[in-house]
Design an enzyme around this catalytic site. Structure first.
Site, PDB file in Angstrom:
ATOM      1  N   CYS A 285     -20.785   1.238 -33.050  1.00 22.89           N
ATOM      2  CA  CYS A 285     -21.958   0.459 -32.954  1.00 22.89           C
ATOM      3  C   CYS A 285     -22.257   0.242 -31.527  1.00 22.89           C
ATOM      4  CB  CYS A 285     -22.394  -0.575 -33.839  1.00 22.89           C
ATOM      5  SG  CYS A 285     -23.968  -1.814 -33.570  1.00 22.89           S
TER       6      CYS A 285
ATOM      7  N   MET B 145     -30.758   2.199 -31.364  1.00 29.56           N
ATOM      8  CA  MET B 145     -29.181   2.048 -31.643  1.00 29.56           C
ATOM      9  C   MET B 145     -28.561   2.140 -30.314  1.00 29.56           C
ATOM     10  SD  MET B 145     -30.874   3.869 -33.834  1.00 29.56           S
ATOM     11  CE  MET B 145     -30.433   5.503 -34.063  1.00 29.56           C
TER      12      MET B 145
END
Length: 392
Positions: A104, A314
């Site tokens: 992430c 993201m």
């Protein structure tokens, strides 16, 4: 009536970029969850509140979106070249599944501040006022991340005036560099091509740039899917047919990239690859209500995460955008106007973001030394989380 006592586990709830998640020190986890496996997955599922057929995660720490259904495990690095080992788990919302297949990028920006605040960085390297460089080993993808953490009066600075579209309040800027971000053995383009013709049921073919940088990502031209690139979440996420179409394209792209052996396997690999669509710059109104002007951005990008259009971008997909924009001839590069470039500013549903990367063609193979972006991070709560003792 049966009753099982709850157990307490030290934890920190943090925002990193446009995501937030529950952070654990590896040594604080119950012994059975200190190693990969079923016990760890079951524990994290219960902490976050999954699986939840209502898709609300009311009985857990998750926020019922891909951006808020996340867990992080931090350990002192065994490598002298790194300060910490960072492991990321993307927790499914409606299924009993934790995806460990990727990183992430947003929460990567919180790892450095967490490491400094929790004693993982040599105090001799921490200035009273200034910036400390934290060396992070990203264990999911086996890559190095360098985080530059601001310090004021010997402590991590969290507040500031750095504004990040997709985050309501300003905070301190954390610069993050993703070193050699190609996923795997330098195979930035797993097919060997900057653009492929991807055969997908329902389409004759789709032009696609499939890149392994930051996170495996499939880029498609918005126009080929019937979109403009200015869409906000409700346009995509409220259309079940559109979501099914994107998942079909993603599954066939994953197969072509060699990430799965059969398209049916994509359903159990929701975190990777990502799928995104691109278009030339255009005026639009962001989800905040603010105007985004075509002259202020180089291109438009919309990306899906865990089956839904992301509210911003993201962090790992932003790395993929930076890398693809730096390589002439990719769909991202062409949407930005083509030519050689070391940075781009792209428009996303919440606003815009500037990212940078430098590409070099070496012995016929593209190489990205690092991709750079700025994020911010903040501790939201710290203490203990509680889970029933029989959860794992």
């Amino acid at each position: 009536m049966s009753s099982v006592p709850q157990i307490k586990i030290p934890a920190t709830y943090m925002r990193g970029g446009t995501s937030k998640g529950v952070f654990f020190k590896l040594s604080d986890l119950p012994e059975a969850a200190q190693v990969p496996g079923k016990a760890r997955d079951q524990l994290l599922l219960r902490v976050i509140g999954s699986p939840d057929p209502y898709q609300k995660q009311t009985d857990g720490m998750g926020g019922a979106t891909s951006s808020t259904s996340k867990a992080v495990i931090i350990a002192k690095s065994s490598s002298p070249e790194h300060d910490v080992d960072y492991l990321f788990g993307q927790v499914a919302i409606d299924r009993p599944y934790v995806d460990w297949s990727g990183n992430c990028g947003n929460l990567s920006s919180a790892v450095g501040p967490f490491a400094v605040a929790n004693g993982f960085v040599d105090p001799a390297r921490i200035p009273d006022n200034g910036v400390v460089e934290v060396r992070i080993w990203q264990a999911n993808i086996q890559k190095t991340i360098i985080s530059k953490v601001p310090v004021t009066n010997g402590e991590v600075q969290e507040t500031g005036d750095f504004e990040l579209d997709g985050v309501t309040f300003p905070a301190a800027e954390v610069a993050v560099a993703f070193m050699d971000p190609a996923d795997g053995e330098g195979a930035i383009f797993p097919t060997g091509n900057v653009v492929d013709e991807l055969e997908v049921p329902g389409f004759k073919t789709l032009s696609a740039t499939m890149i392994n940088a930051g996170i495996p990502t499939i880029f498609i031209n918005a126009a080929d899917l019937g979109y403009t690139g200015t869409e906000l979440q409700e346009v995509i996420n409220g259309d079940a047919k559109a979501l099914a179409m994107f998942e079909t394209v993603r599954a066939h792209g994953a197969l072509r990239m060699g990430l799965i052996e059969d398209v049916s396997e994509a359903a159990n690999r929701q975190h990777t690859p990502k799928i995104a669509f691109v278009a030339p710059s255009a005026d639009y109104t962001a989800s905040s209500g603010n105007a985004v002007h075509a002259e202020d951005i180089d291109l438009l990008v919309r990306a899906l995460s865990m089956g839904k259009l992301h509210h911003a971008m993201m962090g790992t997909a932003a790395v993929a955008i930076a890398a693809a924009a730096a390589i002439e001839g990719t769909l991202v590069n062409l949407a930005a106007g083509g030519g050689k470039r070391q940075s781009v500013t792209f428009g996303h549903p919440s606003g815009s973001l500037r990212v940078g990367a430098e590409a070099n063609l070496i012995d016929g193979h593209w190489q990205i030394d690092k991709a750079i972006m700025s994020r911010s991070a903040r501790v939201l709560m710290e203490g203990t989380v509680r889970v029933p003792g029989d959860s794992f």
